[in-house]
Write a protein that holds these residues in place. Structure first.
Motif, PDB file in Angstrom:
ATOM      1  N   PHE A  67      44.138  60.200   2.817  1.00  0.00           N
ATOM      2  CA  PHE A  67      45.280  60.057   1.906  1.00  0.00           C
ATOM      3  C   PHE A  67      45.682  61.422   1.354  1.00  0.00           C
ATOM      4  CE2 PHE A  67      47.169  59.503  -2.272  1.00  0.00           C
ATOM      5  CZ  PHE A  67      48.203  58.625  -1.982  1.00  0.00           C
ATOM      6  N   ARG A  68      44.693  62.194   0.961  1.00  0.00           N
ATOM      7  CA  ARG A  68      44.976  63.541   0.466  1.00  0.00           C
ATOM      8  C   ARG A  68      45.573  64.410   1.570  1.00  0.00           C
ATOM      9  NH1 ARG A  68      43.412  68.644  -0.335  1.00  0.00           N
ATOM     10  NH2 ARG A  68      43.502  69.519  -2.414  1.00  0.00           N
ATOM     11  N   LEU A  69      45.038  64.304   2.772  1.00  0.00           N
ATOM     12  CA  LEU A  69      45.587  65.046   3.910  1.00  0.00           C
ATOM     13  C   LEU A  69      47.052  64.684   4.125  1.00  0.00           C
ATOM     14  CD1 LEU A  69      45.580  66.714   6.548  1.00  0.00           C
ATOM     15  CD2 LEU A  69      44.596  64.683   7.672  1.00  0.00           C
ATOM     16  N   ALA A  70      47.359  63.404   4.164  1.00  0.00           N
ATOM     17  CA  ALA A  70      48.745  62.959   4.395  1.00  0.00           C
ATOM     18  C   ALA A  70      49.671  63.493   3.302  1.00  0.00           C
ATOM     19  CB  ALA A  70      48.800  61.439   4.457  1.00  0.00           C
ATOM     20  N   SER A  71      49.188  63.489   2.073  1.00  0.00           N
ATOM     21  CA  SER A  71      49.989  63.993   0.958  1.00  0.00           C
ATOM     22  C   SER A  71      50.161  65.507   1.047  1.00  0.00           C
ATOM     23  CB  SER A  71      49.324  63.623  -0.370  1.00  0.00           C
ATOM     24  OG  SER A  71      49.217  62.226  -0.487  1.00  0.00           O
ATOM     25  N   ARG A  72      49.106  66.189   1.389  1.00  0.00           N
ATOM     26  CA  ARG A  72      49.134  67.654   1.489  1.00  0.00           C
ATOM     27  C   ARG A  72      49.968  68.112   2.685  1.00  0.00           C
ATOM     28  NH1 ARG A  72      46.152  71.593   3.933  1.00  0.00           N
ATOM     29  NH2 ARG A  72      44.692  70.186   4.955  1.00  0.00           N
ATOM     30  N   ALA A  73      49.868  67.378   3.786  1.00  0.00           N
ATOM     31  CA  ALA A  73      50.588  67.762   5.008  1.00  0.00           C
ATOM     32  C   ALA A  73      52.093  67.582   4.857  1.00  0.00           C
ATOM     33  CB  ALA A  73      50.080  66.948   6.188  1.00  0.00           C
TER      34      ALA A  73
END
Length: 99
Positions: A67-73
């Motif tokens: 979830f953090r990756l998707a938000s950061r990406a």
């Protein structure tokens, strides 16, 4: 804009979730729902957070990382080189979308 580079921890968490989504259990369905909401929430369905109540803690830890990756990406999974894996999840869990 330069594509985001996944950290080793993010890549490992995403790979584990993709592998879970390939299964045929209730947890596999929940993981697939989570991943497909990132892929295309409009067509594949949004993700109800209460769905996470049905996954093990280790899976939830990976979901939080992704979830953090998707938000950061700030982009979709195919921009991170995950298109084929997500297409396979769509075929498995949303076959009507590929008919």
């Amino acid at each position: 804009m330069q594509p985001v580079q996944m950290t080793p921890a993010e890549r490992a968490a995403l790979e584990r979730l993709v592998e879970h989504a390939r299964g045929d259990t209730g947890q596999s369905r929940r993981v697939a729902d989570f991943l497909l909401a990132w892929w295309n929430a409009g067509q594949c369905g949004s993700y109800d957070l209460t769905t996470a109540w049905g996954v093990d803690d280790t899976i939830m830890d990976d979901m939080c990382v992704v979830f953090r990756l998707a938000s950061r990406a700030n982009s979709y999974p195919e921009t991170l080189g995950c298109g084929p894996q997500f297409e396979a999840i769509v075929r498995a869990w949303r076959p009507k979308l590929v008919e």
